[in-house]
Design an enzyme around this catalytic site. Structure first.
Site, PDB file in Angstrom:
ATOM      1  N   SER A 128     -38.054 -95.106  87.048  1.00  0.00           N
ATOM      2  CA  SER A 128     -38.403 -93.848  86.404  1.00  0.00           C
ATOM      3  C   SER A 128     -39.711 -94.003  85.611  1.00  0.00           C
ATOM      4  CB  SER A 128     -37.235 -93.406  85.510  1.00  0.00           C
ATOM      5  OG  SER A 128     -37.420 -92.085  85.055  1.00  0.00           O
ATOM      6  N   ASP A 155     -37.922 -95.301  92.110  1.00  0.00           N
ATOM      7  CA  ASP A 155     -38.043 -93.881  91.781  1.00  0.00           C
ATOM      8  C   ASP A 155     -39.000 -93.661  90.612  1.00  0.00           C
ATOM      9  OD1 ASP A 155     -37.247 -91.594  93.056  1.00  0.00           O
ATOM     10  OD2 ASP A 155     -35.583 -91.172  91.705  1.00  0.00           O
ATOM     11  N   HIS A 230     -31.547 -89.762  90.975  1.00  0.00           N
ATOM     12  CA  HIS A 230     -32.499 -90.557  90.221  1.00  0.00           C
ATOM     13  C   HIS A 230     -31.854 -91.674  89.401  1.00  0.00           C
ATOM     14  CE1 HIS A 230     -36.275 -91.298  88.158  1.00  0.00           C
ATOM     15  NE2 HIS A 230     -35.712 -91.100  86.975  1.00  0.00           N
TER      16      HIS A 230
END
Length: 301
Positions: A128, A155, A230
């Site tokens: 992230s 991600d 996610h």
């Protein structure tokens, strides 16, 4: 140097016995921030992976994923950038650089006596916003005394939208523009760009994995966990909590962790260990993974 040797084994727990522990700033090794470390306990010399946590996520929330990676013969060091008080990505990058410098003097002090880190084989990863921090560090936004040999974004997210990105901005919206001379791996999620009711996506279009891969220079590779969200690679209880605010896949979260862990291991085996068969096997037959990977892309030149 100990690395995974079986093609099929990368998606399973490795054979190397590991332990996890937390090192506080008060430790005699004087780390610049609290560290969560997962390391083998068997005598050998091991490559090192520096892992950056995501926004508002604790470094220990990835313990199951990081144990999977370490069990294949890697030392994983995961700094905690903040606790209650949020800080900027710029500050996170500066802390990550300080941790990188600490590795040369401090890491050996906290490992088992006959466990040695090989800092000539140092890789970088992050999830992230931690993916953004990892790329910022690799791109030199904060100087370090060590060089990275590979980077893998899980991600990664550069901001809320193309027009709303905190410094340092990573994406340029020019294909193959990321000025890195090391192999790049990108793992994306198929549901990361979807809303959770009235809650916006955590990995919006235009700032997520797809754009990071478009801007990556070869050698680079891309894996899309098509049916997962996610935060689905977090520890089981943490992934459940995240599913209340973040779109989550219906499949097994253990399988997601095995898939992400296996891809990371195969990528590191290739670009740190020179053993390409595990990564090649995933490209040749993506169905060997415990989840749907579609697409998988390898660009070598």
């Amino acid at each position: 140097m100990a690395l995974a040797t079986s093609i099929s084994s990368v998606f399973d727990q490795g054979s190397v016995k590991v332990k996890s522990f937390t090192i506080n700033t008060s430790d005699l090794s004087s780390p610049p921030t609290q560290l969560f470390i997962v390391a083998p306990v068997e005598e050998n010399t091991y490559p090192v992976l520096l892992f950056c946590h995501g926004f508002c996520i604790g470094n220990t929330w990835y313990s199951q994923l990081l144990k999977h990676i370490s069990s294949h013969g890697y030392i994983v060091v995961a700094p905690q950038f903040y606790h209650c008080m949020l800080i900027s990505p710029t500050k996170e990058t500066e802390i990550a650089a300080k941790v990188t410098d600490w590795l040369s003097t401090g890491l050996s002090q906290v490992l088992e006596e006959k466990v040695k880190p090989d800092l000539t084989k140092l890789a970088l990863s992050g999830h992230s916003r931690g993916g953004k921090v990892a790329f910022a560090l690799a791109l030199g936004h904060a100087p370090t005394s060590l060089k990275f040999s590979a980077i893998l974004g899980i991600d990664p997210v550069d901001g809320l939208s193309p027009s709303n990105r905190p410094q340092p901005k990573i994406l340029t919206y020019v294909p193959r523009s990321l000025n890195l001379e090391i192999p790049i791996g990108i793992i994306g999620t198929g549901l990361g760009d979807q809303w959770k009711g009235i809650i916006p996506p955590f990995a919006p279009d235009g700032v997520n994995h797809a754009e990071f891969f478009k801007e990556s220079k070869p050698p680079c590779c891309y894996f899309l966990a098509k049916e997962y969200g996610h935060c689905d690679m977090l520890d089981e209880s943490k992934a459940y909590l995240a599913s209340w605010v973040c779109k989550s896949g219906k499949g097994s979260k253990e399988d997601m962790r095995r898939a992400v862990g296996g891809i990371v291991v195969a990528f590191l085996n290739d670009y740190l260990g020179g053993e390409s068969k595990d990564l090649e096997a995933i490209f040749e037959k993506p169905s060997t993974a415990p989840i749907v990977l579609d697409p998988v892309i390898s660009v070598k030149e």
